[in-house]
Design a protein around this motif. Sequence first.
Motif, PDB file in Angstrom:
ATOM      1  N   ARG A 113       0.852  -1.377   0.117  1.00 10.32           N
ATOM      2  CA  ARG A 113       0.011  -0.077   0.050  1.00 10.32           C
ATOM      3  C   ARG A 113       1.088   1.251   0.049  1.00 10.32           C
ATOM      4  N   GLU A 114       1.877   1.219   0.801  1.00 13.63           N
ATOM      5  CA  GLU A 114       2.862   2.354   0.962  1.00 13.63           C
ATOM      6  C   GLU A 114       3.556   2.837  -0.463  1.00 13.63           C
ATOM      7  N   ARG A 115       3.670   1.616  -1.356  1.00 10.25           N
ATOM      8  CA  ARG A 115       4.392   1.761  -2.349  1.00 10.25           C
ATOM      9  C   ARG A 115       3.469   1.959  -3.822  1.00 10.25           C
ATOM     10  N   GLY A 116       1.916   1.788  -3.707  1.00  9.41           N
ATOM     11  CA  GLY A 116       1.241   1.819  -4.552  1.00  9.41           C
ATOM     12  C   GLY A 116       1.089   0.711  -5.220  1.00  9.41           C
ATOM     13  N   TYR A 117       1.441  -0.626  -4.863  1.00  7.71           N
ATOM     14  CA  TYR A 117       1.366  -1.680  -5.581  1.00  7.71           C
ATOM     15  C   TYR A 117      -0.133  -2.370  -5.428  1.00  7.71           C
ATOM     16  N   PRO A 118      -0.634  -2.955  -6.427  1.00  6.05           N
ATOM     17  CA  PRO A 118      -2.088  -3.193  -6.240  1.00  6.05           C
ATOM     18  C   PRO A 118      -2.395  -4.531  -5.226  1.00  6.05           C
ATOM     19  N   LEU A 119      -3.536  -4.568  -4.641  1.00  9.15           N
ATOM     20  CA  LEU A 119      -3.714  -5.785  -3.955  1.00  9.15           C
ATOM     21  C   LEU A 119      -5.058  -6.345  -3.992  1.00  9.15           C
ATOM     22  N   PRO A 120      -5.276  -7.123  -5.235  1.00 12.14           N
ATOM     23  CA  PRO A 120      -6.604  -7.615  -5.662  1.00 12.14           C
ATOM     24  C   PRO A 120      -7.144  -8.414  -4.535  1.00 12.14           C
ATOM     25  N   GLY A 121      -8.224  -8.188  -3.948  1.00 13.98           N
ATOM     26  CA  GLY A 121      -9.061  -8.866  -3.105  1.00 13.98           C
ATOM     27  C   GLY A 121      -8.840  -8.329  -1.782  1.00 13.98           C
ATOM     28  N   VAL A 122      -8.007  -7.411  -1.512  1.00 18.57           N
ATOM     29  CA  VAL A 122      -7.797  -6.964  -0.017  1.00 18.57           C
ATOM     30  C   VAL A 122      -8.812  -5.603   0.114  1.00 18.57           C
ATOM     31  N   PRO A 123      -9.480  -5.415   0.986  1.00 24.24           N
ATOM     32  CA  PRO A 123     -10.263  -4.359   1.171  1.00 24.24           C
ATOM     33  C   PRO A 123      -9.156  -3.075   1.428  1.00 24.24           C
ATOM     34  N   ASP A 124      -9.732  -1.888   0.758  1.00 20.81           N
ATOM     35  CA  ASP A 124      -8.707  -0.648   0.744  1.00 20.81           C
ATOM     36  C   ASP A 124      -8.457  -0.106   2.135  1.00 20.81           C
ATOM     37  N   ASP A 125      -9.527  -0.396   2.970  1.00 22.59           N
ATOM     38  CA  ASP A 125      -9.373   0.303   4.425  1.00 22.59           C
ATOM     39  C   ASP A 125      -9.119  -0.406   5.406  1.00 22.59           C
ATOM     40  N   THR A 126      -8.649  -1.804   5.177  1.00 28.35           N
ATOM     41  CA  THR A 126      -8.259  -2.245   6.517  1.00 28.35           C
ATOM     42  C   THR A 126      -6.930  -3.349   6.260  1.00 28.35           C
ATOM     43  N   LEU A 127      -6.518  -3.641   7.308  1.00 27.02           N
ATOM     44  CA  LEU A 127      -5.256  -4.597   7.121  1.00 27.02           C
ATOM     45  C   LEU A 127      -6.013  -5.796   7.615  1.00 27.02           C
ATOM     46  N   PRO A 128      -5.273  -7.138   7.673  1.00 29.60           N
ATOM     47  CA  PRO A 128      -5.783  -8.288   7.921  1.00 29.60           C
ATOM     48  C   PRO A 128      -5.912  -8.151   9.654  1.00 29.60           C
ATOM     49  N   ALA A 129      -7.197  -8.622  10.073  1.00 30.22           N
ATOM     50  CA  ALA A 129      -7.340  -8.605  11.507  1.00 30.22           C
ATOM     51  C   ALA A 129      -6.340  -9.801  12.278  1.00 30.22           C
ATOM     52  N   PRO A 130      -5.752  -9.595  13.392  1.00 32.37           N
ATOM     53  CA  PRO A 130      -5.177 -10.458  14.061  1.00 32.37           C
ATOM     54  C   PRO A 130      -5.912 -11.688  14.059  1.00 32.37           C
ATOM     55  N   LYS A 131      -5.251 -12.864  13.896  1.00 30.60           N
ATOM     56  CA  LYS A 131      -6.021 -14.183  14.045  1.00 30.60           C
ATOM     57  C   LYS A 131      -5.704 -14.622  15.484  1.00 30.60           C
ATOM     58  N   PRO A 132      -6.886 -15.426  16.084  1.00 32.40           N
ATOM     59  CA  PRO A 132      -6.356 -15.860  17.498  1.00 32.40           C
ATOM     60  C   PRO A 132      -5.329 -16.888  17.454  1.00 32.40           C
ATOM     61  N   ARG A 133      -4.545 -16.898  18.542  1.00 36.67           N
ATOM     62  CA  ARG A 133      -3.311 -17.660  18.708  1.00 36.67           C
ATOM     63  C   ARG A 133      -3.828 -18.830  19.675  1.00 36.67           C
ATOM     64  N   LYS A 134      -3.029 -19.880  19.393  1.00 40.48           N
ATOM     65  CA  LYS A 134      -3.200 -21.073  20.303  1.00 40.48           C
ATOM     66  C   LYS A 134      -2.465 -21.030  21.673  1.00 40.48           C
ATOM     67  N   ARG A 135      -2.988 -21.111  22.676  1.00 39.20           N
ATOM     68  CA  ARG A 135      -2.195 -20.871  24.090  1.00 39.20           C
ATOM     69  C   ARG A 135      -1.335 -22.271  24.332  1.00 39.20           C
TER      70      ARG A 135
END
Length: 69
Positions: free
Chosen positions: A45-67
């Motif tokens: 995003r910082e460099r303007g490379y296309p990201l097909p399928g990735v919403p423009d306004d969000t980064l991937p949410a943290p995924k639950p980690r196994k304890r």
Amino acid sequence: MATTKTQVFSVRIEPHIKVAMQAAAEREMRSLANMFEVMVVAYCRERGYPLPGVPDDTLPAPKPRKRAS
């Protein structure tokens, strides 16, 4: 809603880079794989490379980690 399977992407990195990524992932309560994904999305995003399928306004949410048992 159709879902796509994730894909494996193996890389070799210097040990000190891995330590830094693990520290960042722990601070953000993310898995190492999710932290890598977040960093790649931010970089593209910082460099303007296309990201097909990735919403423009969000980064991937943290995924639950196994304890640890």
